[in-house]
Design a protein around this motif. Structure first.
Motif, PDB file in Angstrom:
ATOM      1  N   MET A   1      33.017  50.210-121.339  1.00  0.00           N
ATOM      2  CA  MET A   1      33.978  51.056-120.629  1.00  0.00           C
ATOM      3  C   MET A   1      34.379  52.249-121.459  1.00  0.00           C
ATOM      4  N   GLU A   2      34.726  51.971-122.703  1.00  0.00           N
ATOM      5  CA  GLU A   2      35.195  53.058-123.542  1.00  0.00           C
ATOM      6  C   GLU A   2      34.086  54.051-123.850  1.00  0.00           C
ATOM      7  N   ASN A   3      32.884  53.527-124.124  1.00  0.00           N
ATOM      8  CA  ASN A   3      31.798  54.423-124.449  1.00  0.00           C
ATOM      9  C   ASN A   3      31.499  55.362-123.293  1.00  0.00           C
ATOM     10  N   MET A  73      28.658  59.113-110.931  1.00  0.00           N
ATOM     11  CA  MET A  73      28.734  58.068-111.942  1.00  0.00           C
ATOM     12  C   MET A  73      28.908  56.688-111.300  1.00  0.00           C
ATOM     13  N   ALA A  74      29.685  56.630-110.225  1.00  0.00           N
ATOM     14  CA  ALA A  74      29.869  55.354-109.528  1.00  0.00           C
ATOM     15  C   ALA A  74      28.527  54.861-108.978  1.00  0.00           C
ATOM     16  N   TRP A  75      27.747  55.776-108.416  1.00  0.00           N
ATOM     17  CA  TRP A  75      26.437  55.422-107.860  1.00  0.00           C
ATOM     18  C   TRP A  75      25.485  54.943-108.964  1.00  0.00           C
ATOM     19  N   GLN A  76      25.451  55.675-110.080  1.00  0.00           N
ATOM     20  CA  GLN A  76      24.572  55.303-111.184  1.00  0.00           C
ATOM     21  C   GLN A  76      24.917  53.911-111.724  1.00  0.00           C
ATOM     22  N   ASP A  82      26.907  47.429-111.897  1.00  0.00           N
ATOM     23  CA  ASP A  82      28.176  47.527-112.604  1.00  0.00           C
ATOM     24  C   ASP A  82      29.198  48.120-111.638  1.00  0.00           C
ATOM     25  N   PHE A  83      29.986  47.238-111.006  1.00  0.00           N
ATOM     26  CA  PHE A  83      30.947  47.696-110.007  1.00  0.00           C
ATOM     27  C   PHE A  83      32.379  47.736-110.547  1.00  0.00           C
ATOM     28  N   PHE A  84      32.588  47.177-111.711  1.00  0.00           N
ATOM     29  CA  PHE A  84      33.955  47.085-112.225  1.00  0.00           C
ATOM     30  C   PHE A  84      34.193  48.159-113.280  1.00  0.00           C
ATOM     31  N   ASN A  85      34.336  49.376-112.803  1.00  0.00           N
ATOM     32  CA  ASN A  85      34.590  50.513-113.677  1.00  0.00           C
ATOM     33  C   ASN A  85      35.466  51.510-112.938  1.00  0.00           C
ATOM     34  N   GLU A  86      36.040  52.439-113.684  1.00  0.00           N
ATOM     35  CA  GLU A  86      36.998  53.367-113.096  1.00  0.00           C
ATOM     36  C   GLU A  86      36.367  54.276-112.057  1.00  0.00           C
ATOM     37  N   PHE A  87      35.073  54.599-112.195  1.00  0.00           N
ATOM     38  CA  PHE A  87      34.422  55.505-111.249  1.00  0.00           C
ATOM     39  C   PHE A  87      34.270  54.829-109.884  1.00  0.00           C
TER      40      PHE A  87
END
Length: 638
Positions: A1-3, A73-76, A82-87
């Protein structure tokens, strides 16, 4: 996440470059905001609502202009499962807002989120640039003397042993030795201290120094990429990638936190249908969207690394180089500082303090001893030669010089046998000497000519000017001070008394120092060891934080220590601790601020009190406050 947040994501409308930012580069976001406010003015300012197709079209264009990077970024990430991210979180929330007809709110969420990311990335990149600019002061050209002519070339084209010319006001481009006469240099880029440093012929000159007063000629001793400044720059840049425990905790926390809030948002939407009599899907779906927006952890995963960048930058300006943000945290927990004596608390430069002759004049004793010591590389011998002056040794017939390990030197000077060393040397050759010499604290060179005591020379190392201040400040912080040295116990105790050091141990070999430090660790102490890096390598490795004095004097020091104090000042130990504590305090302020606001607004959103507008303002507001708080570190005057 941070990276992703710190490096890989293009979540800002335009990339921030090292040359700076341009508002025009963010035109898609700025145009989207203008369109949003125009539509809001029409809808609410003039009680006029455009026809549905046109309203949707304008909002959709504004949405894509402001959020295309987030959607990309959400699509990538979705392609990588990977669905659990801020995008993905922001994409679901804003598309959901459009699905229920809250167009203006959907655009506002993505637009203000992008603004927050813009400011976040701007602050992070500015911090990185400031750290790089602080040290990357290497000139782009250098004047080299070739065939009695001066030629201007790039520093990478200069070889070892070539002579470069540095005019007043110019920066030295390469490491070398001064071959011209005396010259003064500003060493602020390397040490953090701007006061002039006068160098004599033959002394070391380093890239980044600024010539102050006269044309200087320097013989190059290191290639451009091997200069101390290049190594220091690489070290500081690498430091930003070595994460602290707090950063690692937040990274792990975000990976767990995000799927949990997704699940809670789903629960907010669906669970009420089981017990609410007049359940309206649109109302609870809207509340779930608010919940998703405010749960975004971007304030944490950006402001916290920014805080550590600020700490590294602040320390660099003070002449202290941290090899990783993790060592900022380590310094906050240190409760024992263990120090070497020579070169750390003392200048490491021996000086003749007193000459006591017996049967010879002081001048004869000095010149005879210096003639013998001129065949030695020991610092004590070099101190005697320097004090006497090499020019006075011309004409001496020196032969049969023999070094007696652990005792001193034996040789023939002008046909006479001369012994110069410690009292053990006198005892070895059965030479009587005044017993009062044994009670002298400082280092003594006893001299015998033709097997007869002829006098002694007292040598002492000078305590550094700011060493007493450093010990006082460490004591005021409640930190225990310990000195370890290979010098004799009487000398070590004398220095410890003068400085007010808690415990001091002398006559130690390297393994003895390790034993002392290990004993402290066995007591549960958190230890910072301060030494000259190379000889104390075993102790540096054992300590929680290894601090090297004399970063400019040894490549090995820069490579092995965790922290490098470039100007050799012991007081910088306290500065390093204070920078670490300031950084950690501000980082935890940001954590507490972000989590408190999020918990409050999450509760309000789930209860239907907060809407999407309030959610995005709270989210972006917290992020900006955290960034501004983190930036304070770089402005501190510790």
């Amino acid at each position: 996440m941070e990276n992703d947040t710190m490096h890989a994501k293009p979540s800002v409308p335009a990339k921030v470059t090292d040359e700076g930012e341009s508002w025009f580069a963010h035109w898609p976001l700025l145009l989207a905001i203008a369109m949003l406010f125009a539509m809001l003015t029409l809808e609410y300012g003039y009680d006029y609502i455009p026809a549905f197709p046109y309203s949707l079209a304008v909002y959709a264009i504004a949405y894509l202009l402001s959020g295309y990077n987030v959607l990309y970024m959400a699509w990538q990430k979705a392609l990588r499962v990977d669905f659990f991210n801020e995008f993905f979180l922001m994409s679901v929330a804003t598309i959901g807002a459009f699905a229920i007809g809250s167009y203006s709110e959907g655009v506002a969420v993505i637009a203000f989120y992008s603004i927050g990311e813009w400011f976040q990335d701007s602050a992070v990149n500015r911090a990185k640039r400031s750290i790089k600019a602080l040290l990357d002061v290497r000139p782009e050209e250098v004047t080299v003397i070739r065939s009695s002519n001066t030629v201007t070339v790039h520093p990478t084209e200069v070889g070892i042993d070539e002579v470069i010319q540095v005019k007043p006001g110019e920066k030295v481009a390469l490491d070398g030795e001064l071959v011209s006469g005396k010259a003064s240099f500003n060493t602020a880029a390397l040490t953090g201290e701007s006061k002039p440093d006068t160098k004599e012929k033959g002394e070391k000159i380093y890239a980044g120094m600024i010539n102050l007063n006269t044309v200087a000629e320097v013989r190059v001793t290191s290639l451009f990429q091997d200069s101390k400044l290049s190594k220091i720059l690489e070290m500081v840049q690498d430091a930003t990638s070595r994460k602290s425990q707090t950063q690692l905790f937040i990274s792990r926390f975000a990976k767990v936190y995000t799927p949990i809030v997704f699940a809670l948002a789903l629960a907010v939407c669906l669970v009420p249908s089981l017990f609410v009599e007049e359940y309206i899907f649109r109302v609870w779906f809207y509340r779930a969207l608010v919940f998703l927006v405010i749960s975004c952890p971007c304030a944490l995963v950006v402001s916290i690394p920014l805080g550590y960048f600020g700490g590294i930058g602040l320390a660099s300006r003070k002449g202290i180089l941290f090899k990783g943000s993790n060592f900022l945290d380590v310094m906050t927990a240190v409760n024992v500082v263990v120090m070497d004596k020579t070169g750390t608390l003392t200048e490491g430069i021996f000086k003749v303090q007193e000459v006591v002759a017996d049967g010879l004049s002081d001048e004869e004793l000095l010149t005879t001893t210096a003639a013998l010591e001129s065949h030695s590389t020991h610092p004590i011998g070099l101190a005697i030669v320097e004090h006497t002056g090499k020019e006075k040794l011309n004409g001496f017939a020196i032969s049969n010089v023999e070094e007696i390990s652990g005792h001193g030197l034996k040789g023939t000077i002008n046909g006479k046998q001369v012994l110069a060393g410690n009292t053990k040397l006198m005892k070895k050759f059965n030479i009587e000497y005044p017993q009062a010499i044994d009670a002298i604290v400082y280092t003594i060179v006893v001299v015998a000519v033709e097997n007869k005591y002829s006098g002694h020379i007292m040598i002492a190392d000078k305590i550094k000017e700011d060493a007493p201040q450093a010990i006082r400040e460490l004591n005021s912080l409640g930190i225990q001070t310990v000195m370890l040295s290979g010098d004799k116990q009487a000398v070590v105790e004398q220095v410890a008394r003068e400085l007010g050091i808690d415990n001091a141990y002398g006559d130690l070999l390297p393994e003895g120092k390790v034993e002392k430090v290990q004993a402290l660790k066995d007591q549960g102490k958190r230890i910072a060891f301060v030494g000259d890096g190379v000889n104390d390598a075993p102790v540096v490795a054992l300590a929680d934080a290894g601090i090297a004095m004399g970063g400019l004097g040894s490549d090995a020091t820069i490579e092995t220590a965790d922290i490098v104090i470039q100007n050799d000042q012991p007081s910088k130990i306290v500065t390093a601790i204070r920078v670490g504590k300031l950084t950690k305090r501000i980082v935890w302020q940001n954590i507490i601020l972000a989590m408190t606001v999020k918990i409050i607004v999450l509760a309000l959103g789930a209860g239907g009190i907060a809407n999407l507008w309030e959610a995005v303002i709270a989210d972006v507001g917290v992020a900006l406050l955290a960034i501004l708080n983190a930036v304070r570190i770089q402005k501190s005057n510790i």
